[in-house]
Design a protein around this motif. Structure first.
Motif, short mmCIF file in Angstrom:
data_model
loop_
_atom_site.label_atom_id
_atom_site.label_comp_id
_atom_site.label_asym_id
_atom_site.label_seq_id
_atom_site.Cartn_x
_atom_site.Cartn_y
_atom_site.Cartn_z
N ASP A 57 0.82 -1.08 0.22
CA ASP A 57 0.22 0.00 0.05
C ASP A 57 0.63 1.28 0.05
N ILE A 58 2.10 1.22 0.77
CA ILE A 58 2.63 2.48 1.16
C ILE A 58 3.77 2.80 -0.18
N THR A 59 4.21 1.58 -1.00
CA THR A 59 5.03 1.80 -1.90
C THR A 59 4.28 1.85 -3.42
N GLU A 60 2.98 1.57 -3.38
CA GLU A 60 2.32 1.41 -4.74
C GLU A 60 1.90 2.94 -5.22
N LYS A 61 2.44 3.34 -6.03
CA LYS A 61 1.86 4.81 -6.61
C LYS A 61 0.63 4.73 -7.11
N GLY A 62 -0.30 5.73 -6.53
CA GLY A 62 -1.63 5.63 -7.21
C GLY A 62 -2.70 5.11 -5.93
N ASN A 63 -2.12 4.31 -5.02
CA ASN A 63 -2.68 3.82 -3.71
C ASN A 63 -3.02 5.07 -2.82
N ARG A 64 -4.32 5.15 -2.26
CA ARG A 64 -4.41 6.25 -1.49
C ARG A 64 -3.71 6.34 -0.14
N ARG A 65 -3.10 5.09 0.26
CA ARG A 65 -1.94 5.24 1.14
C ARG A 65 -0.48 5.40 0.53
N TYR A 66 -0.38 5.67 -0.36
CA TYR A 66 1.01 5.70 -0.95
C TYR A 66 1.81 6.80 0.06
N ARG A 67 3.03 6.25 0.56
CA ARG A 67 3.93 7.04 1.41
C ARG A 67 3.25 7.60 2.65
N TYR A 68 2.18 6.80 3.09
CA TYR A 68 1.58 7.02 4.44
C TYR A 68 2.12 6.52 5.47
N ALA A 69 2.48 7.08 6.35
CA ALA A 69 3.51 6.31 7.53
C ALA A 69 2.60 5.96 8.69
N PHE A 70 1.44 6.12 8.52
CA PHE A 70 0.52 5.46 9.36
C PHE A 70 -0.55 4.21 8.95
N THR A 71 -0.07 3.74 7.91
CA THR A 71 -0.89 2.55 7.41
C THR A 71 -0.83 1.34 8.20
N ASN A 72 -1.97 0.86 8.51
CA ASN A 72 -1.89 -0.37 9.32
C ASN A 72 -3.27 -1.23 8.77
N CYS A 73 -3.35 -2.46 9.49
CA CYS A 73 -4.52 -3.31 9.29
C CYS A 73 -4.37 -4.22 10.61
N THR A 74 -5.45 -5.21 10.46
CA THR A 74 -5.67 -6.11 11.42
C THR A 74 -4.61 -7.15 11.54
N ASN A 75 -3.71 -7.04 10.76
CA ASN A 75 -2.57 -7.99 10.72
C ASN A 75 -1.17 -7.31 11.32
N CYS A 76 -1.21 -6.10 11.56
CA CYS A 76 -0.07 -5.36 11.67
C CYS A 76 -0.43 -3.78 12.45
N GLY A 77 0.43 -3.40 13.11
CA GLY A 77 0.47 -2.02 13.62
C GLY A 77 0.58 -1.74 15.06
N PRO A 78 0.44 -0.62 15.37
CA PRO A 78 0.51 -0.49 16.93
C PRO A 78 -0.74 -0.97 17.59
N ARG A 79 -0.69 -1.53 18.85
CA ARG A 79 -1.65 -1.95 19.61
C ARG A 79 -1.59 -1.67 21.25
N PHE A 80 -0.51 -2.33 21.71
CA PHE A 80 -0.25 -2.05 23.30
C PHE A 80 -0.09 -0.53 23.53
N THR A 81 0.85 -0.06 22.86
CA THR A 81 1.25 1.46 23.07
C THR A 81 0.35 2.51 22.74
N ILE A 82 -0.99 2.12 22.15
CA ILE A 82 -1.79 3.09 21.94
C ILE A 82 -3.15 2.91 22.81
N ILE A 83 -3.18 1.88 23.48
CA ILE A 83 -4.58 1.36 24.04
C ILE A 83 -4.32 2.11 25.55
N GLN A 84 -5.68 2.72 26.16
CA GLN A 84 -5.60 3.28 27.13
C GLN A 84 -6.57 2.60 28.15
#
Length: 763
Positions: A112-139
């Motif tokens: 997603d972040i490397t594909e030109k034309g994707n709406r998340r191209y070069r977007y630094a906060f891209t994630n899905c249910t298989n990756c990304g922040p969890r414990f560091t953002i949960i309150q």
């Protein structure tokens, strides 16, 4: 036709488990529903027998990457005949569901972040249910967006559609966002925001040899070009980290292979979803700046684990990526502190407006015998629980003074905290107490028992009494029935021993353990550290130990290994021989020996870690240290594996057990030193002697007690040569050998051992 109720427990929320269930059920034409409960996930399926059996197999054998199934209960139900399969609203209740750790970016999100034309191209906060922040953002829990630091970002229409579509991999991905609705990056220099592309600003500063503070998932890193010697030296000076190695980040395995030697197990560790730092052997022609890890033959390497890291590395081969802090202080994770604290360290700051709720360092591991052994358990692994079968208590284990972690055991799950650090300053103490409070809240736990170290002066031990008193006062204010909280001290080396036994679920009554570390208060009031134990998870007896020697000047001797060398030489060969070794410090040495003779500020110790220090100093390698374990590390790094020979310990059988006498070894070291034998040969002969001691001690206890199982734990076994050689030699003698893997063998694993020991005693 049949209908089943399926209850699934484990890490099954916030990891794409319900859409995973939905897709399996739809593909097999099953009817029913799935929903989250307070304990996990509840499922009902209805269809033909073969399809239901296929569903259960797929459920357990191919769960989502971030899921961890601990229990599946299946029971048959009457047929209901409702058509279709649905995802129902979650049920609320007691906080028994588990929380996923933060996980490295997945392949789909990289596309997603490397594909030109994707709406998340070069977007630094891209994630899905298989990756990304969890414990560091949960309150708070349940793990819903409103209970995370993403609550301030309202999803745009396309993101909301993804979030609500069970067929989409972003279904209920709580940090879901895009450039139109999510967090954004900012680049600051001298406290002022700079216009333009943040990636270009970063690349230009790195190319110019500058240091940039970069905000990640669990805190800030300090970043510079790892091939620029001047930049790395500047970072060392500003960070006040003069000798301890820096970690680096590389974009991919192909790049890692340019600089390091890797086996398949190390590749698996690097590319795992946890993305830890892995200590790899440098190639002889490694072109990374010398100051990154100086004379250390191993380099701490990690791959990008966030979209931001991946994008920053697109035009870089290797970046220093070290914790954003002054040496030995907690890693900075709050923005206000970053802009004040980094003003004298970093030339620029690359930050973002997604709040980090809790600090989380990078995990560190080393591969020995094709298995990853964690030296620091943090991002990617915390708060995934460790098992304590049979536990029915809520136990708060407070850990050690150095490399502190704490452990909250609730029923059969033990939640080990991330790396806290050394409890030597107010900032680290606050981080420690704050995180304990957060764990108790998020896991809805009220301890019935507190476990702590024997040492009464450890901050963690003092906190046990403080917490006990505060809880008593809270009950009195609310007029609730007072709950008596018991404090149970656990001897330091038994906690190391118990941590291995519990990790590997070893429940025999008589298992032999060799626990080698720097220091820990023993049963007799002296400082232990070279111990042979026999027992089980709950208790053990000391059946052997290193011959004690004096720590001249007390704790100062830990930072000045030459004092330990002075002490063991005097004990072996006499005062004059010892004094002759240190002509430049003779006056100080005389004072120290006199104080030792009078037993003034010169406690006895049986520490194997300190013996490593003594040999390092005698070999001329490290008379003064700037970080914990430096002398032992540099002694190992100096080793010449082509050298011949070995030193030897003598083992004496006494009424109290085996006595490991190092005096013949020190005599041999001094002879080699006098004959100008290279330090690399001295180092190898010493390491071989320790391996020989381990094997001989195990054989002797087998003759006496019959135990075929040997446990190796304690900070000394962070030495991969020693651990690997000892395991091989013991296995050749028919022993089954166990060491820490999922938790650190150093004091970072003490808290789990404390919790395990208390749980075993109270079963």
């Amino acid at each position: 036709m049949v209908r089943y109720a399926v209850e699934v427990q484990g890490i099954v929320q916030g990891v794409g488990f319900r859409p995973f269930v939905y897709r399996i059920a739809k593909s097999l034409l099953l009817d029913g529903f799935v929903y989250n409960t307070s304990k996990g996930v509840s499922i009902e399926i209805e269809g033909n027998q073969a399809s239901c059996a296929a569903f259960l197999t797929e459920l357990q054998e191919n769960p989502p990457p971030m899921a961890r199934i601990e229990k599946v209960a299946v029971r048959e139900l009457p047929l209901r005949g409702e058509p279709g399969f649905r995802i129902l609203a979650s049920l609320t209740g007691a906080r028994n569901a588990m929380i996923s750790p933060d996980i490295g970016i997945c392949a789909d999100c990289i596309r997603d972040i490397t594909e030109k034309g994707n709406r998340r191209y070069r977007y630094a906060f891209t994630n899905c249910t298989n990756c990304g922040p969890r414990f560091t953002i949960i309150q708070d829990i349940p793990y819903d967006r409103k209970n995370t630091t993403m609550a301030q970002f309202t999803q745009c229409e396309p993101c909301q559609a993804e979030y609500e579509d069970p067929a989409d991999r972003r279904f209920h991905a709580q940090p879901n966002a895009c450039p139109d609705c999510g967090p954004h990056l900012s680049f600051y220099q001298k406290g002022k925001p700079l216009a333009g592309d943040v990636y270009d600003s970063f690349q230009s500063r790195i190319a110019a040899g500058k240091i940039v503070a970069v905000k990640g998932i669990g805190g800030y890193h300090l970043v510079c070009d790892a091939r620029n010697e001047a930049a790395v030296q500047t970072l060392r000076q500003r960070k006040l980290r003069y000798d301890k190695p820096f970690a680096v980040m590389m974009p991919d395995l192909a790049t890692v292979e340019k600089y390091c030697v890797m086996n398949q197990a190390e590749q698996r560790a690097l590319t795992s979803i946890q993305k830890p730092i892995v200590l790899l052997q440098k190639k002889p022609d490694c072109s990374i700046a010398w100051s990154v890890c100086q004379n250390n033959h191993r380099l701490g390497v990690m791959l990008p684990y966030t979209p931001l890291h991946y994008l920053l590395l697109q035009n870089q081969e290797v970046l220093v990526m070290t914790s954003g802090n002054l040496s030995d202080r907690p890693m900075v994770f709050q923005d206000e502190e970053a802009f004040t604290g980094f003003s004298q360290i970093a030339d620029a700051v690359l930050t973002h407006n997604r709040q980090i709720y809790r600090r989380m360092d990078d995990s560190v591991g080393i591969v020995v015998h094709d298995r990853l052994h964690l030296l620091r358990r943090a991002r990617g692994f915390v708060p995934e629980p460790l098992r304590l079968p049979g536990n029915r208590q809520v136990i708060l284990a407070l850990g050690a003074q150095q490399k502190n972690t704490f452990c909250l055991a609730k029923q059969e799950n033990a939640f080990l905290s991330g790396h806290i650090g050394d409890l030597d300053d107010a900032d680290t103490e606050k981080s420690y107490t704050d995180e304990i409070a957060a764990f108790l809240k998020i896991f809805e736990a009220l301890p019935a028992v507190i476990a702590c170290d024997y040492h009464p002066d450890y901050l963690s031990s003092r906190y046990a009494v403080t917490y006990q008193k505060s809880l008593k006062q809270a009950f009195q204010k609310t007029n609730k029935t007072e709950q008596e909280i018991q404090i149970i001290p656990i001897q330091h080396h038994h906690a190391h021993f118990a941590s291995v036994l519990a990790e590997h679920d070893l429940n025999e009554e008589q298992i032999f353990g060799l626990i080698f570390d720097g220091s820990g208060l023993g049963d007799d009031g002296s400082i232990w550290g070279g111990e042979a134990l026999l027992g089980n998870i709950g208790s053990s007896s000391r059946v052997g130990h290193l011959l004690p020697f004096r720590l001249l000047g007390g704790e100062t001797a830990i930072k000045e290994p030459w004092r330990v060398a002075l002490a063991v030489t005097a004990q072996t060969c006499g005062r004059e021989t010892a004094l002759d070794l240190f002509p430049k410090d003779r006056e100080t040495a005389e004072i120290l020996l006199q104080a030792g003779e009078r037993e003034v500020n010169s406690p006895l110790t049986s520490s194997m870690g300190r013996l490593f220090d003594a040999v390092a100093a005698l070999a001329g390698i490290c008379p003064i240290t700037t970080y914990e374990g430096q002398a032992a590390i540099e002694l190992q790094q100096s080793m010449d594996e082509t050298a011949a020979g070995s030193y030897h310990f003598a083992i004496e059988q006494t009424d109290e057990g085996m006595l490991f006498d190092w005096r013949p070894l020190i005599c041999a070291v001094l002879t080699d030193r006098k004959n100008a034998v290279p330090a690399g040969s001295l180092s190898l002969r010493f390491h071989r002697a320790v391996v020989e001691l381990i094997v001989q001690a195990a054989i002797l206890q087998r003759q006496n007690n019959g135990s075929q199982k040997v446990v190796l734990s304690g900070g000394v076994f962070q030495n991969e040569y020693l651990l690997g050689q000892a395991m091989t030699a013991l296995e050749e003698q028919g022993f089954l050998v166990y060491s820490n893997e999922k938790i650190p063998t150093n004091d970072g694993g003490i808290a789990f051992g404390q919790a395990a020991a208390v749980a075993y005693r109270m079963r």
